[in-house]
Design an enzyme around this catalytic site. Structure first.
Site, mmCIF file in Angstrom:
data_model
loop_
_atom_site.group_PDB
_atom_site.id
_atom_site.type_symbol
_atom_site.label_atom_id
_atom_site.label_comp_id
_atom_site.label_asym_id
_atom_site.label_seq_id
_atom_site.Cartn_x
_atom_site.Cartn_y
_atom_site.Cartn_z
ATOM 1 N N PRO A 2 57.306 31.263 82.645
ATOM 2 C CG PRO A 2 57.118 31.762 80.378
ATOM 3 C CD PRO A 2 56.506 30.933 81.469
ATOM 4 C CD GLU A 3 59.573 35.342 87.338
ATOM 5 O OE1 GLU A 3 59.987 36.468 87.609
ATOM 6 O OE2 GLU A 3 59.533 34.413 88.162
ATOM 7 C CE LYS A 54 55.103 36.907 84.474
ATOM 8 N NZ LYS A 54 54.489 36.158 85.564
ATOM 9 N NE ARG A 284 54.090 31.018 93.169
ATOM 10 C CZ ARG A 284 54.463 31.570 92.010
ATOM 11 N NH1 ARG A 284 53.814 32.611 91.536
ATOM 12 N NH2 ARG A 284 55.461 31.065 91.317
#
Ligand SMILES: [Zn+2]
Length: 294
Positions: A2-3, A54, A284
């Site tokens: 999650p960001e 986070k 990424r």
């Protein structure tokens, strides 16, 4: 992972659910996921629920606080006190939860992924579930926690101190890095990761592969606004469930429907006639519009 928008969405729901409650007990089923002495927080009231990058910080009265990292598959599920014999439908009512989605939202709790349970004095409970067991909860001395977090984590994008000058200083400190690498490094700027960096660079019209040292001051000013804008879109729509995250009420976040480039490869760009492209950068998946971004 999650960001910021996803964790912030969970924090807001959790805050409504648990502030003012007193921790009556902590059941630790998997000791390696709970660090510290639980007796330091027992019989203490929850004062606030905060976030740094986070991570979620549960502010407990007295000298200690709780730091929670959900990592890939962590969930926090709050349930009010249940009457004996209540059926599943009733269990669902008043439940708040956030994190990785799975059938566990509505399944019987605790279950095989439940590792830590907080019991509140009014009979309600907070369950920490984690399928892959990368998440954790730590008891921290409040003062030590603040200095640890400020040492490890860079500035928050919603901080007043996150100015054009501050962003320029950060970017110019890594002139040989590509701009995406600078923006995703949590020790430089915290809370934004793969999704929101791709979105920010789109709004700023900057290619993710550009060297940080070649970004002009005008572009930096535009980039700062773009970071805020992409995070605000994420927050407005309750975070992204593209990345397997659900909102606190168990429904899916809708942010992914408003992405410009993230996970949009092969689709027409929303801002021009071009097509969104995906490459690998810094290991990424990286999404951008080759026409809009220079
Ligand atoms: Zn475009």
């Amino acid at each position: 992972m999650p960001e910021l928008p996803e964790v912030e969405t969970i924090r807001l729901g959790l805050k409504k659910a648990i502030v003012g409650k007193t921790i009556a007990g902590v059941e630790i089923r998997v000791p390696k996921l709970f660090h510290g002495d639980k007796t330091d927080i027992i019989d203490k009231k929850i004062v606030d629920v905060n976030r740094r990058a986070k991570q979620i910080i549960i502010d407990v009265e007295g000298d200690n606080d709780l730091l929670i990292h959900l990592k890939m598959t962590g969930q926090l599920i709050f349930r009010p006190k249940q009457e004996l014999g209540s059926i599943n439908q009733e269990l669902w009512e008043g439940q708040t939860a956030g994190g990785h989605p799975s059938k566990d939202w509505t399944a019987v709790l605790p279950n095989s992924t439940t590792h830590i349970i907080f019991d509140f004095s009014d009979g309600s409970k907070l369950f920490f579930n984690d399928m892959r067991r990368f998440g954790w909860i730590k008891v921290f001395n409040s003062g030590e926690l603040a200095s640890k977090l400020s040492e490890e984590l860079g500035i928050e994008p919603f901080d007043k101190e996150f100015t054009n000058a501050e962003l320029a200083k950060i970017i110019k400190s890594k002139p040989r890095w590509n701009i995406k690498k600078v923006l995703t490094d949590q020790s430089l700027i915290s809370g934004i990761g793969n999704i929101y960096v791709d979105e920010s660079l789109y709004w700023a019209e900057i290619l993710p592969t550009r060297l940080a040292g070649e970004i002009s001051d005008d572009e930096i000013a535009k980039l700062r606004e773009a970071i805020i804008k992409s995070l605000e879109i994420g927050l407005k729509y309750g975070g992204s469930s593209e990345n397997t995250y659900y909102k606190i009420d168990g429904t899916k976040g809708q942010a992914q429907e408003h992405f410009q480039v993230y996970a949009q490869e092969g689709k027409p760009c929303k801002g021009c006639e071009g097509v969104v492209k995906k490459i690998r950068l810094n290991g990424r998946g990286t999404h951008f519009c080759p026409e809009c971004q220079k």
